[in-house]
Design a protein around this motif. Structure first.
Motif, mmCIF file in Angstrom:
data_model
loop_
_atom_site.group_PDB
_atom_site.id
_atom_site.type_symbol
_atom_site.label_atom_id
_atom_site.label_comp_id
_atom_site.label_asym_id
_atom_site.label_seq_id
_atom_site.Cartn_x
_atom_site.Cartn_y
_atom_site.Cartn_z
ATOM 1 N N LYS A 222 3.030 -4.636 3.130
ATOM 2 C CA LYS A 222 4.115 -3.674 2.966
ATOM 3 C C LYS A 222 3.504 -2.278 2.897
ATOM 4 O O LYS A 222 2.603 -2.019 2.091
ATOM 5 N N LEU A 223 4.015 -1.392 3.725
ATOM 6 C CA LEU A 223 3.434 -0.051 3.863
ATOM 7 C C LEU A 223 4.455 0.992 3.413
ATOM 8 O O LEU A 223 5.555 1.080 3.973
ATOM 9 N N TYR A 224 4.060 1.787 2.405
ATOM 10 C CA TYR A 224 5.005 2.709 1.778
ATOM 11 C C TYR A 224 4.581 4.170 1.897
ATOM 12 O O TYR A 224 3.392 4.502 1.869
ATOM 13 N N TYR A 225 5.591 5.033 1.928
ATOM 14 C CA TYR A 225 5.422 6.467 1.676
ATOM 15 C C TYR A 225 5.818 6.708 0.222
ATOM 16 O O TYR A 225 6.808 6.142 -0.257
ATOM 17 N N TRP B 111 0.823 -1.220 0.000
ATOM 18 C CA TRP B 111 0.000 0.000 0.000
ATOM 19 C C TRP B 111 0.853 1.265 0.000
ATOM 20 O O TRP B 111 1.830 1.347 0.744
ATOM 21 N N ASP B 112 0.456 2.241 -0.804
ATOM 22 C CA ASP B 112 0.931 3.607 -0.610
ATOM 23 C C ASP B 112 0.046 4.180 0.491
ATOM 24 O O ASP B 112 -1.106 4.573 0.237
ATOM 25 N N VAL B 113 0.570 4.209 1.687
ATOM 26 C CA VAL B 113 -0.255 4.644 2.826
ATOM 27 C C VAL B 113 -0.423 6.158 2.802
ATOM 28 O O VAL B 113 -1.528 6.677 2.955
ATOM 29 N N VAL B 114 0.681 6.862 2.620
ATOM 30 C CA VAL B 114 0.615 8.329 2.521
ATOM 31 C C VAL B 114 1.323 8.753 1.239
ATOM 32 O O VAL B 114 2.410 8.261 0.911
ATOM 33 N N ASN B 115 0.694 9.660 0.514
ATOM 34 C CA ASN B 115 1.208 10.123 -0.767
ATOM 35 C C ASN B 115 1.475 11.632 -0.717
ATOM 36 O O ASN B 115 0.619 12.399 -0.273
#
Ligand code: G3I
Length: 433
Positions: free
Chosen positions: A277-280, A228-232
């Protein structure tokens, strides 16, 4: 490295402000590469579980290492040669250098046969899936999907607490049926918010809405979406090239909750899925510039506080109005983030040729060298292109991209789905050529 006009301007600016992006501190290719020792299985912090597993090189280790590199600020070591037998189950952590496949006829095959494997992605649009040519190239050449618009807040939660899954499910189910992974894009972003969410205010209201959204969306896709793109795009500079007064971007989330909204978003996402998986994710942080430095410090702080962030997506929109970034600078930048223990990925790559700010030759060099920079770093787990064919590129219709009705010529396939020279450069880089 090629330097386009924007890069040159940027470099001059950075030197003027005392940043060092050249020479000096460059780590020389040091770690070299002891390839040929492939076959490690799932090291810690491994790549995002590649469904298709890996059956990388049979044929014994030639494992030639050519710990080449350095140059300006450069930090990459190059490993070539066909790896040893085996091939792991997707671990990036154990290997010191990625070993390319001996041969491959598609990018997808090259990515799956590399050791460790690397995901090859594309932004997919719902309308594209109505086109058989688009669908067949998309599935043959990629194993990673980002919905271009269909999983954004305004698409999936147009009314408060009322979710709408049709368009998103269509893309996700198509991806799964073609054995492609999906990255959910994007949970918390200031843009493409429905009106009701944009007008929220006050910490309690915003936190409640953010929690409901993250839980609702991740819950719906839990069995099908594991990254996931958690924060963009939470950071802003005066110029879209990543230069000038980097700061947190005013948004409904930042205004109500301060910088802590990032930690909170990742914590809620982690509660919802302990293994995702958690992404910025952000743009114009691709090379060494002020915005990249700011994001580096922001993410480093998150890591130090124990915030559950797994990685950073470097959008890699190259050319107007975003930054230009040469391969050596990208390599150095990706490496410093991965040295924080994070995965890194190229998440939205395209190279805009409009207004000729990037020449045809520069575009080919950028495609090759930037893909190479990611490929050579085992913790660079994927490369996603922002579209399939030129005619569908978001750049064509956006004034900031300076296209004025022309095609941005930004991607890898023509509108008849023929491979362009840009495709050949990417495949070369994926095969270590
Ligand atoms: O769906 C509506 C349609 O109903 C309406 O008639 C039409 C009229 O303008 O607009 C349509 O929505 C457009 C939407 O794309 C779907 O085509 C929006 O106007 C348009 O702004 C939107 O652009 C998207 C853009 O994000 C919005 O910020 C692009 O397709 C999409 O490629 C782009 O993707 C972003 C990433 O999510 C984040 N990083 C940057 C990247 C490029 O900007």
């Amino acid at each position: 490295m090629r330097s386009g006009p924007v890069t040159l301007l940027l470099s001059a600016f950075l030197c003027a402000t005392g940043c060092s992006d050249s020479g000096g501190e460059g780590e020389t290719g040091g770690a070299g590469a002891t390839s040929g020792t492939a076959g490690t299985t799932g090291g810690t912090g491994g790549a995002t579980g590649v469904t298709s597993g890996v059956t990388s090189g049979t044929g014994g280790a030639t494992g030639v290492t050519s710990g080449v590199t350095s140059g300006t600020g450069g930090a990459t070591s190059v490993a070539s040669g066909s790896g040893g037998a085996g091939g792991g189950t997707g671990g990036a952590g154990g290997a010191e250098a990625r070993v390319p496949a001996a041969s491959a006829s598609t990018m997808r095959e090259a990515g799956e046969k590399a050791n460790p494997p690397i995901l090859i992605g594309a932004a997919i649009s719902g309308s594209g899936l109505n086109d058989n040519g688009y669908k067949s190239v998309a599935a043959a050449e990629h194993n990673y999907v980002t919905a271009e618009n269909e999983m954004k807040w305004n698409a999936v939660e147009p009314n408060a607490g009322q979710f709408s899954w049709g368009a998103a499910d269509n893309i996700v189910n198509w991806a799964v049926s073609n054995r492609m992974q999906v990255k959910g894009h994007t949970l918390v972003w200031h843009n493409q918010l429905p009106g009701w969410a944009s007008s929220l205010s006050g910490a309690a209201q915003v936190e409640q809405a953010m929690r409901r959204h993250i839980e609702g969306v991740m819950g719906h896709f839990k069995d099908r979406v594991h990254t996931w793109d958690v924060v963009n795009e939470a950071v802003l500079t005066d110029s879209d090239t990543g230069v000038g007064n980097p700061r947190m971007r005013p948004s409904v989330f930042f205004n109500a909750l301060g910088e802590g909204f990032l930690d909170l978003a990742f914590e809620i996402a982690r509660e919802q899925d302990p293994t995702a998986k958690l992404y910025y994710n952000d743009y114009s942080i691709d090379a060494l510039n002020e915005k990249a430095d700011f994001v580096y410090e922001m993410v480093k702080g998150m890591v130090e506080r124990g915030v559950p962030i797994d990685g950073v997506g470097f959008q890699m929109h190259i050319g107007p109005p975003n930054n230009e970034a040469g391969g050596a600078d990208v390599a150095a930048n990706l490496r410093r983030f991965s040295d924080l223990g994070l995965e890194v990925l190229i998440s939205e790559m395209d190279i805009n040729r409009c207004s000729n700010q990037v020449t045809a030759e520069e575009q080919l060099a950028y495609y090759h060298d930037i893909v190479e920079a990611c490929f050579q770093l085992p913790k660079c787990v994927g490369i996603t292109f922002w579209g399939i064919n030129d005619g569908r590129s978001w750049l064509n219709g956006w004034s900031g991209a300076l296209c004025n009705g022309q095609s941005s010529q930004s991607l890898l396939f023509t509108d008849q789905y023929q491979k362009k020279e840009t495709y050949n450069k990417v495949l070369d880089a994926l095969l270590g050529r």
